[in-house]
Design a protein around this motif. Structure first.
Motif, PDB file in Angstrom:
ATOM      1  N   ILE A 153       0.867  -1.171   0.000  1.00  0.00           N
ATOM      2  CA  ILE A 153       0.000   0.000   0.000  1.00  0.00           C
ATOM      3  C   ILE A 153       0.904   1.221   0.000  1.00  0.00           C
ATOM      4  N   LYS A 154       0.570   2.189  -0.851  1.00  0.00           N
ATOM      5  CA  LYS A 154       1.449   3.339  -1.034  1.00  0.00           C
ATOM      6  C   LYS A 154       0.633   4.616  -1.199  1.00  0.00           C
ATOM      7  N   LYS A 155       1.141   5.700  -0.612  1.00  0.00           N
ATOM      8  CA  LYS A 155       0.569   7.025  -0.864  1.00  0.00           C
ATOM      9  C   LYS A 155       1.276   7.583  -2.099  1.00  0.00           C
ATOM     10  N   TYR A 156       0.520   8.234  -2.980  1.00  0.00           N
ATOM     11  CA  TYR A 156       1.087   8.776  -4.205  1.00  0.00           C
ATOM     12  C   TYR A 156       0.439  10.117  -4.516  1.00  0.00           C
ATOM     13  N   TYR A 157       0.976  10.788  -5.514  1.00  0.00           N
ATOM     14  CA  TYR A 157       0.467  12.080  -5.947  1.00  0.00           C
ATOM     15  C   TYR A 157      -0.100  11.900  -7.359  1.00  0.00           C
ATOM     16  N   PRO A 158      -1.434  11.779  -7.491  1.00  0.00           N
ATOM     17  CA  PRO A 158      -2.038  11.445  -8.781  1.00  0.00           C
ATOM     18  C   PRO A 158      -1.601  12.340  -9.944  1.00  0.00           C
ATOM     19  N   LEU A 159      -1.622  13.643  -9.764  1.00  0.00           N
ATOM     20  CA  LEU A 159      -1.265  14.549 -10.859  1.00  0.00           C
ATOM     21  C   LEU A 159       0.227  14.499 -11.163  1.00  0.00           C
TER      22      LEU A 159
ATOM     23  N   ASN B 186      -5.533   9.239  -3.107  1.00  0.00           N
ATOM     24  CA  ASN B 186      -4.085   9.222  -3.290  1.00  0.00           C
ATOM     25  C   ASN B 186      -3.412   8.030  -2.595  1.00  0.00           C
ATOM     26  N   ILE B 187      -4.172   6.975  -2.381  1.00  0.00           N
ATOM     27  CA  ILE B 187      -3.635   5.747  -1.797  1.00  0.00           C
ATOM     28  C   ILE B 187      -3.874   4.628  -2.799  1.00  0.00           C
ATOM     29  N   GLY B 188      -2.870   3.773  -2.976  1.00  0.00           N
ATOM     30  CA  GLY B 188      -3.033   2.700  -3.940  1.00  0.00           C
ATOM     31  C   GLY B 188      -2.256   1.451  -3.568  1.00  0.00           C
ATOM     32  N   ILE B 189      -2.517   0.400  -4.312  1.00  0.00           N
ATOM     33  CA  ILE B 189      -1.809  -0.862  -4.178  1.00  0.00           C
ATOM     34  C   ILE B 189      -0.724  -0.847  -5.247  1.00  0.00           C
ATOM     35  N   GLN B 190       0.531  -0.705  -4.821  1.00  0.00           N
ATOM     36  CA  GLN B 190       1.664  -0.657  -5.757  1.00  0.00           C
ATOM     37  C   GLN B 190       2.145  -2.075  -6.023  1.00  0.00           C
ATOM     38  N   ILE B 191       2.058  -2.494  -7.284  1.00  0.00           N
ATOM     39  CA  ILE B 191       2.470  -3.835  -7.689  1.00  0.00           C
ATOM     40  C   ILE B 191       3.732  -3.706  -8.539  1.00  0.00           C
ATOM     41  N   VAL B 192       4.759  -4.473  -8.178  1.00  0.00           N
ATOM     42  CA  VAL B 192       5.971  -4.539  -8.987  1.00  0.00           C
ATOM     43  C   VAL B 192       6.039  -5.957  -9.544  1.00  0.00           C
ATOM     44  N   PHE B 193       6.056  -6.042 -10.874  1.00  0.00           N
ATOM     45  CA  PHE B 193       6.091  -7.336 -11.542  1.00  0.00           C
ATOM     46  C   PHE B 193       7.515  -7.869 -11.636  1.00  0.00           C
ATOM     47  N   LYS B 194       7.646  -9.159 -11.850  1.00  0.00           N
ATOM     48  CA  LYS B 194       8.966  -9.771 -12.029  1.00  0.00           C
ATOM     49  C   LYS B 194       9.650  -9.241 -13.278  1.00  0.00           C
ATOM     50  N   THR B 195       8.886  -8.713 -14.217  1.00  0.00           N
ATOM     51  CA  THR B 195       9.456  -8.127 -15.435  1.00  0.00           C
ATOM     52  C   THR B 195      10.038  -6.741 -15.184  1.00  0.00           C
ATOM     53  N   GLY B 196       9.777  -6.177 -13.993  1.00  0.00           N
ATOM     54  CA  GLY B 196      10.240  -4.837 -13.662  1.00  0.00           C
ATOM     55  C   GLY B 196       9.171  -3.777 -13.856  1.00  0.00           C
TER      56      GLY B 196
ATOM     57  N   ILE C   9      -2.897   0.386  -8.394  1.00  0.00           N
ATOM     58  CA  ILE C   9      -4.359   0.315  -8.432  1.00  0.00           C
ATOM     59  C   ILE C   9      -4.872   1.095  -7.230  1.00  0.00           C
ATOM     60  N   GLY C  10      -5.619   2.155  -7.479  1.00  0.00           N
ATOM     61  CA  GLY C  10      -6.120   3.005  -6.412  1.00  0.00           C
ATOM     62  C   GLY C  10      -7.075   2.265  -5.484  1.00  0.00           C
ATOM     63  N   THR C  11      -7.075   2.670  -4.227  1.00  0.00           N
ATOM     64  CA  THR C  11      -7.997   2.096  -3.251  1.00  0.00           C
ATOM     65  C   THR C  11      -8.482   3.168  -2.285  1.00  0.00           C
ATOM     66  N   GLN C  12      -9.702   3.017  -1.847  1.00  0.00           N
ATOM     67  CA  GLN C  12     -10.275   3.881  -0.821  1.00  0.00           C
ATOM     68  C   GLN C  12     -10.341   3.153   0.519  1.00  0.00           C
ATOM     69  N   ASN C  13      -9.917   1.909   0.533  1.00  0.00           N
ATOM     70  CA  ASN C  13     -10.006   1.079   1.720  1.00  0.00           C
ATOM     71  C   ASN C  13      -8.646   0.437   1.977  1.00  0.00           C
TER      72      ASN C  13
END
Length: 168
Positions: free
Chosen positions: A100-106, A131-141, A146-150
């Protein structure tokens, strides 16, 4: 077995105000053009029909766009209607890390919506608000946010399946 399910829509107050402003401009422009178009009824009705139809389609699409997210034992499923009618699955075996990560959409992704990450080192994003999301890093780099409100329940679900990342 912990399952996280979330559905989000573009339903912010400022978004509704923006849509009202756009509709006022569109139909105000038609009203202002009426004196010059009234001599040609076919042109007037063509302009009115085209503007009304376009505005209606865009409004319906925007207000029916939704982001669906599900985290379960198979992986992370997401669908961004109408672009993804069928949820896409990111299996745990494809993922290097997930948090879970905080980010800056703009600043980070250029706003909200379906952001492909073209020419962005931060990767792509699928979000509709916040401005909170699920940060996924793939094995491909590659990366996908994916944004979340929960975030609390999303974090709990990710913690439940964290062992799948370590064992894959």
């Amino acid at each position: 077995m912990k399952v996280f399910v979330e559905e989000q829509r573009f339903d912010q107050w400022w978004f509704r105000v923006l849509m009202l402003l756009v509709s006022t401009i569109v139909f105000g422009t038609i009203a202002a053009a009426y004196p010059s178009l009234k001599t040609d009824p076919a042109a007037f009705w063509t302009v009115l029909t085209a503007a009304g139809f376009s505005f209606t389609i865009i409004t319906i699409l925007i207000f029916f766009v939704k982001l669906q997210t599900k985290i379960d034992e198979l992986g992370i499923h997401y669908a961004f209607w109408p672009l993804n009618m069928k949820p896409k699955l990111i299996s745990w075996s494809e993922i290097t890390s997930c948090k879970i990560k905080k980010y800056y959409p703009l600043k980070d992704y250029g706003g909200w919506g379906y952001r492909t990450g073209f020419l962005r080192r931060k990767g792509g994003a699928i979000n509709v608000k916040g401005n909170i999301g699920i940060q996924i890093v793939f094995k491909t780099g590659k990366r996908l946010l994916i944004g979340t409100q929960n975030s609390t329940n999303a974090r709990k679900a990710l913690d439940t399946y964290n062992y799948k990342l370590e064992n894959s």
